[in-house]
Design a protein around this motif. Sequence first.
Motif, short mmCIF file in Angstrom:
data_model
loop_
_atom_site.label_atom_id
_atom_site.label_comp_id
_atom_site.label_asym_id
_atom_site.label_seq_id
_atom_site.Cartn_x
_atom_site.Cartn_y
_atom_site.Cartn_z
N TYR A 186 45.72 36.27 39.16
CA TYR A 186 45.22 37.20 40.17
C TYR A 186 44.47 36.45 41.27
O TYR A 186 44.51 36.84 42.44
N HIS A 187 43.78 35.38 40.89
CA HIS A 187 43.08 34.56 41.89
C HIS A 187 44.09 33.99 42.89
O HIS A 187 43.88 34.08 44.11
N LEU A 188 45.16 33.44 42.38
CA LEU A 188 46.16 32.84 43.27
C LEU A 188 46.79 33.89 44.19
O LEU A 188 47.09 33.62 45.34
N MET A 189 46.94 35.11 43.67
CA MET A 189 47.53 36.16 44.50
C MET A 189 46.60 36.59 45.63
O MET A 189 47.04 37.26 46.57
N GLY A 190 45.31 36.27 45.48
CA GLY A 190 44.38 36.57 46.57
C GLY A 190 43.35 37.64 46.27
O GLY A 190 42.59 38.03 47.17
#
Length: 379
Positions: A328-332
């Motif tokens: 979820y972090h990478l997705m923003g």
Amino acid sequence: MTETQIHKGLAGVTVDTTSVSKVNPESNSLLYRGYPVQELAAEVSFENVAWLLWHGELPTETEAKSFRTFERSHRALADNVKAAIDLLPLTCHPMDVGRTAVSVLGANHPKAEDSSPEAELEKATELFAAFPAVVAYDQRRRRGLDAVGPREDLGYAANFLWMTFGEEAAPEVVDAFNTSMILYAEHSFNASTFTARVITSTLADLHSAVTGAIGALKGPLHGGANEAVMHTFEEIGIREDESTQEAAARAKAWMDDALAQKKKVMGFGHRVYKSGDSRVPTMKAALDDMIKHYGRPEILGLYEGLETAMQEAKGIKPNLDYPAGPTYHLMGFDTEMFTPLFIAARITGWTAHIMEQRASNSLIRPLSAYEGQDERHLS
Ligand SMILES: CC(=O)SCCNC(=O)CCNC(=O)[C@H](O)C(C)(C)COP(=O)(O)OP(=O)(O)OC[C@H]1O[C@@H](n2cnc3c(N)ncnc32)[C@H](O)[C@@H]1OP(=O)(O)O
Ligand SMILES: O=C([O-])CC(=O)C(=O)O
């Protein structure tokens, strides 16, 4: 006198039957209505998994079409839900926003007190359709951005990302998000689902049960662990210019130190699975896709460094929250939005259990062994 046996935390206690899902720690498998969750994640949309959890069967093409139309036409947020969210301070946790929004959606519903199977299904479906807009609205208001309305031409996962970020996500990102929603959807009598069943057992309404379940999910021993994982990554330090190996070495050192201090590290361990969470390989593959998509090898290093050090020191394996957090972090998404994403997914499992509990109800009211003062009197 026979001694009362205490089952602290209800560990190992079977309290009822369920047909919704089967968690099998021996075979390390998870079945939703009989289907392995990995197969569903690979081949089925989250909308159709939601249908499966509620109805017991995957939808036919005709059913899927009309369900799709219904879901897409119930995505917009009611004005008073937006107004209630706007009244909440930006300093509050997004889980408080989710909990409040579900409460307002319950207060709005003309069939709030109707517990017939038809009304329960209608309320569950509408909640499922509307909740992504709560998360997206809150994420955007925290960034000082205007809300983005839903799009009826997009599926659940693509529309969720659209409403949150205001741009169409790449197909790989939509797939990874769909996978996370499916893996998070249901897990038998976990703490939040059990909370929902306890509330339902008093014959309270569906929205009350979901609101209570959100409270149980918030804690870091349960759903709150996905954001706690990211706080660990942030504490170690995310350095985008670092190689996988460099990040892994720093993460391993951090874990060795944390365990030497007898800290509990969130994202590891599970009450039921003792040799690994059945969902982790599928979620880790989705994380790997996102690491590749966004070109962020240092995230893999942090992930593997912590995992290896925990395995070597204690033999404890990651749970689903561990790969889900960095995905979820990478997705923003902001870190505090991760557990509300879990709500969006688990609304399906919670409401399936609420309907199951209602159909075969018995008030849930265990006993306790008193160990306080002996009887005494005021004079
Ligand atoms: C989607 C989900 O909700 S999955 C769960 C998400 N929660 C987390 O990630 C929180 C971290 N994990 C934990 O706190 C636990 O593993 C739980 C709560 C999930 C399960 O706990 P329980 O079955 O009650 O096991 P318990 O907490 O008693 O742990 C047993 C032993 O393993 C250790 N242990 C378990 N998890 C961890 C961990 N994450 N970090 C360090 N040690 C741990 C405990 O310290 C304990 O050691 P001890 O016997 O030496 O005291
Ligand atoms: O089953 C549990 O105790 C916690 C869990 O993994 C979940 O709810 O997905």
